[in-house]
Design a protein around this motif. Structure first.
Motif, mmCIF file in Angstrom:
data_model
loop_
_atom_site.group_PDB
_atom_site.id
_atom_site.type_symbol
_atom_site.label_atom_id
_atom_site.label_comp_id
_atom_site.label_asym_id
_atom_site.label_seq_id
_atom_site.Cartn_x
_atom_site.Cartn_y
_atom_site.Cartn_z
ATOM 1 N N GLY A 43 0.809 -1.215 0.000
ATOM 2 C CA GLY A 43 0.000 0.000 0.000
ATOM 3 C C GLY A 43 0.840 1.261 0.000
ATOM 4 N N LEU A 44 0.236 2.351 0.535
ATOM 5 C CA LEU A 44 0.852 3.678 0.492
ATOM 6 C C LEU A 44 1.110 4.206 1.890
ATOM 7 C CD1 LEU A 44 -1.546 5.422 -2.081
ATOM 8 C CD2 LEU A 44 0.718 4.516 -2.577
ATOM 9 N N VAL A 45 2.107 5.101 1.996
ATOM 10 C CA VAL A 45 2.299 5.915 3.176
ATOM 11 C C VAL A 45 2.734 7.299 2.717
ATOM 12 C CG1 VAL A 45 4.735 5.328 3.537
ATOM 13 C CG2 VAL A 45 3.310 6.002 5.499
ATOM 14 N N GLN A 46 2.305 8.302 3.451
ATOM 15 C CA GLN A 46 2.677 9.677 3.109
ATOM 16 C C GLN A 46 4.007 10.030 3.771
ATOM 17 O OE1 GLN A 46 -0.188 13.104 2.733
ATOM 18 N NE2 GLN A 46 0.702 13.635 4.719
ATOM 19 N N VAL A 47 4.921 10.566 2.943
ATOM 20 C CA VAL A 47 6.234 11.006 3.412
ATOM 21 C C VAL A 47 6.296 12.522 3.250
ATOM 22 C CG1 VAL A 47 8.728 10.854 3.073
ATOM 23 C CG2 VAL A 47 7.282 8.814 2.754
ATOM 24 N N VAL A 48 6.732 13.222 4.302
ATOM 25 C CA VAL A 48 6.794 14.692 4.291
ATOM 26 C C VAL A 48 8.257 15.129 4.262
ATOM 27 C CG1 VAL A 48 6.103 16.812 5.450
ATOM 28 C CG2 VAL A 48 4.662 14.763 5.621
ATOM 29 N N CYS A 49 8.602 15.944 3.240
ATOM 30 C CA CYS A 49 9.978 16.450 3.094
ATOM 31 C C CYS A 49 9.957 17.963 3.319
ATOM 32 C CB CYS A 49 10.527 16.126 1.706
ATOM 33 S SG CYS A 49 10.514 14.357 1.315
ATOM 34 N N ASN A 50 10.584 18.405 4.406
ATOM 35 C CA ASN A 50 10.585 19.822 4.763
ATOM 36 C C ASN A 50 11.877 20.504 4.315
ATOM 37 O OD1 ASN A 50 8.128 20.487 6.377
ATOM 38 N ND2 ASN A 50 8.818 18.667 7.504
ATOM 39 N N PRO A 51 11.796 21.803 3.982
ATOM 40 C CA PRO A 51 13.003 22.526 3.556
ATOM 41 C C PRO A 51 14.005 22.719 4.693
ATOM 42 C CG PRO A 51 11.101 24.004 3.692
ATOM 43 C CD PRO A 51 10.585 22.617 3.859
ATOM 44 N N GLU A 52 13.580 22.451 5.963
ATOM 45 C CA GLU A 52 14.523 22.558 7.071
ATOM 46 C C GLU A 52 15.659 21.546 6.947
ATOM 47 O OE1 GLU A 52 11.316 22.573 7.372
ATOM 48 O OE2 GLU A 52 10.803 24.445 8.399
ATOM 49 N N ARG A 53 15.445 20.516 6.148
ATOM 50 C CA ARG A 53 16.514 19.546 5.866
ATOM 51 C C ARG A 53 16.906 19.737 4.387
ATOM 52 N NH1 ARG A 53 17.276 15.445 9.607
ATOM 53 N NH2 ARG A 53 15.759 15.414 11.330
ATOM 54 N N PRO A 54 17.862 20.619 4.112
ATOM 55 C CA PRO A 54 18.181 20.996 2.727
ATOM 56 C C PRO A 54 18.564 19.813 1.839
ATOM 57 C CG PRO A 54 19.230 22.486 4.285
ATOM 58 C CD PRO A 54 18.673 21.363 5.092
ATOM 59 N N GLN A 55 19.335 18.874 2.370
ATOM 60 C CA GLN A 55 19.746 17.753 1.512
ATOM 61 C C GLN A 55 18.550 16.901 1.124
ATOM 62 O OE1 GLN A 55 22.799 15.931 3.991
ATOM 63 N NE2 GLN A 55 24.414 16.817 2.701
#
Length: 598
Positions: A43-55
């Motif tokens: 199935g699916l899971v939502q992954v959140v990528c924040n700009p606070e982690r530039p790499q």
């Protein structure tokens, strides 16, 4: 190392750091925050990528659909109002701390969540099609079914034995797929239509409980429920009678449905003789959910003025039946004409009908062009046997019995499953299994002017019917049985012939002479002479069972790499031409087909 599958992440993983692998199902950029729906087989899971982690954010900006990635991050609750109740992981999300592109993807030819894809597109790009959730679920269901079968049979002492794929051509029934032999010039192997002969040999050899989940091959015209290569759950056992064999495999199907999809089938499957199934439904695999039955009028129509009925009623092997459709009087003339075109597919030359306005008035209460050609006794028999009431419609079939059974049997099913049928309550919900038993041993092939085996020539006749095989083949019944579910034959089998003299009688009835029998089946006839035990078995169509469980439209939806109705693989472009060197090695020369003359 993967912590778990993406689709398995849930509230039980809160505050844990998980490592996930999968494919980018969808990427969304919401005001500088990148959301990735990561997909794997669970199935699916939502992954959140924040700009606070530039790499992390830099990689996330480069990601597109169907990229293969590794993600690591902490599981946290979704913000209030963003929970997705349709996902197992819908209460949580993964705050991404690491992300790695394992492999990029070109732009896919279609969106994987597109529900309107053509089958041609799906089969051409089958690898991507198999990534879609419905296909993943279907194949996982197929796996569970196979495993339940194995567990059940293993517990009963059945032994999994492989049988050959390259075997002898014994053309009985469908056409064989032939494989040329390179080292034996001019000779051919055949791919097995079933392991029938080998499993009988295993019984003679003393392996008294055998099973195999195996590929079988038939070169026949294809439909939604047929493939040139299909998977069979093949089973055989010794020293058990017909009812004992049926009991074992009836319970197997109950167990498989219970454990694979949580469905409880009836504690005992009903049993119906073949003759009754044909009399009532015109089919040896009737869908018992459909609340329509035939009324036989053959004897009542012998002297009517309507020649279509009279000629069929007086024909050797002819039949006249009525099919009462409750509430069918509301059908329009165009709907009735459409059903007439439908039965023509099955060889019917027309579809007579009568609307019942008031049965108490006899012929005056009926509406149809044919009423004037039916005498009062025929009309009385029609109303009495059908039980027709005001507002009903009665369809008729009149021809050779096979044409009538095929055409009106198919009409019965079509009406029951139609929107009208559902609205009128003519189709029950649920699962309706059935054993059809006491099949004829033989049926007459008018084209070849000879008797042929209904199941196969190794089926045992009913006790006391051995002499009928030669004196009156049409009356000879077999120890054959089919398991039917909702109008699909999902399994068929029989008690086998275990005595050589009985097998020889069958061959004589089929006009298979001693030399031909020796050439085709000599190894079996020889084996039967060495104390062959009484034995019998059954084979189930795994593809059909899973198709029904999944609610799929075609068995192609539960096979990883199926063929089209033209027996082609659109993914690999098989079948294909081979070069001249290969043909020479196989001692084969192709004949060039000349173009047709103008």
């Amino acid at each position: 190392m993967r912590s778990c599958y993406a689709g398995q992440v849930c509230s039980g993983h809160l505050d844990q750091v998980v490592t996930l692998f999968g494919w980018v199902h969808r990427r969304r950029d919401h005001g500088g925050v990148v959301f990735i729906d990561l997909r794997d087989r669970e199935g699916l899971v939502q992954v959140v990528c924040n700009p606070e982690r530039p790499q992390v954010f830099e990689v996330a900006e480069r990601i597109r659909n169907e990229f293969c990635v590794r993600v690591a991050g902490k599981v946290r609750r979704r913000p209030e109002g963003t929970v997705n109740p349709n996902l197992h992981s819908g209460e949580v999300e993964v705050a991404c701390e690491e992300i790695e592109i394992l492999n990029a993807s070109v732009t896919p030819p279609f969106q994987l969540d597109d529900e309107n894809l053509s089958e041609t597109t799906r089969l051409t790009h089958r690898v991507l099609d198999l990534r879609r959730a419905p296909m993943q679920q279907n194949l996982m269901l197929r796996y569970r079914v196979a495993m339940e079968v194995r567990r059940y049979l293993d517990a009963l002492g059945f032994v999994d034995v492989e049988t050959p794929m390259l075997t002898k051509s014994t053309p009985e029934g469908a056409r064989d797929y032939l494989v040329p032999s390179r080292v034996n010039a001019g000779q051919f192997f055949a791919l097995p239509q079933s392991p029938q002969l080998f499993k009988q040999l295993l019984m003679v050899a003393g392996f008294d409980r055998y099973y195999q989940i195996t590929k079988c091959f038939r070169d026949e015209d294809l439909r939604a429920d047929r493939q040139p290569e299909f998977t069979q759950i093949d089973c055989e056992t010794s020293f058990l009678g017909e009812e004992e064999i049926r009991a074992i495999f009836e319970e197997m199907i109950r167990v498989v449905f219970r454990h694979a999809i949580g469905v409880e089938l009836p504690a005992q499957f009903p049993t119906m003789p073949y003759a009754e199934a044909m009399r009532r439904y015109g089919s040896d695999k009737p869908d018992l959910r459909v609340k329509l039955e035939f009324a036989d009028l053959t004897d009542a129509m012998k002297d009517v003025d309507f020649k279509v009925f009279a000629s069929a009623a007086n024909m050797d092997g002819g039949r006249v039946v009525a099919l009462r459709v409750p509430g069918g009087g509301e059908m329009t003339r165009s709907e009735i004409d459409g059903y007439g075109q439908f039965v023509a597919i099955y060889g019917a030359r027309g579809l007579a009908w009568i609307k019942v306005n008031d049965p108490a008035k006899g012929r005056d209460g009926l509406q149809s062009p044919i009423v004037k050609n039916l005498h009062d006794a025929a009309i009385g028999a029609l109303l009495e046997r059908t039980g027709a009431v005001a507002g009903d419609l009665v369809f008729f079939g009149a021809d050779r019995a096979k044409v009538v059974n095929d055409a009106i049997g198919a009409l019965r099913t079509k009406i029951g499953h139609s929107e009208f049928g559902r609205r009128q309550g003519l189709l029950d919900a649920g699962w309706r299994p059935l054993w059809v038993v006491d099949f004829p041993m033989f049926e007459y092939d008018e084209g070849d002017d000879r008797w042929v085996a209904v199941h196969h020539p190794f089926t045992s006749p009913k006790d006391g019917h051995e002499d009928l095989m030669e004196s009156d083949p049409g009356r000879c019944l077999a120890k054959g049985y089919d398991m039917v579910l909702n109008g699909w034959e999902i399994g068929g089998g029989s008690v086998r012939i275990h005595r050589e003299e009985v097998q020889s009688k069958v061959f004589r009835a089929l006009r298979i002479g001693p030399e031909e029998a020796r050439a085709k089946f000599g190894f079996l006839l020889d084996a039967l002479q060495y104390g062959a035990p009484p034995h019998g078995g059954i084979a189930f169509g795994l593809d059909r069972i899973v198709t029904m469980m999944a609610g799929a439209e075609s068995i192609r939806d539960v096979i990883a790499f199926p063929k089209t109705q033209r027996a082609q693989c659109l993914l690999t472009q098989a079948p294909s031409a081979v070069d001249e060197k290969q043909l020479r090695e196989l001692h084969i020369r192709l004949r060039v087909q000349e173009p047709a003359k103008a």
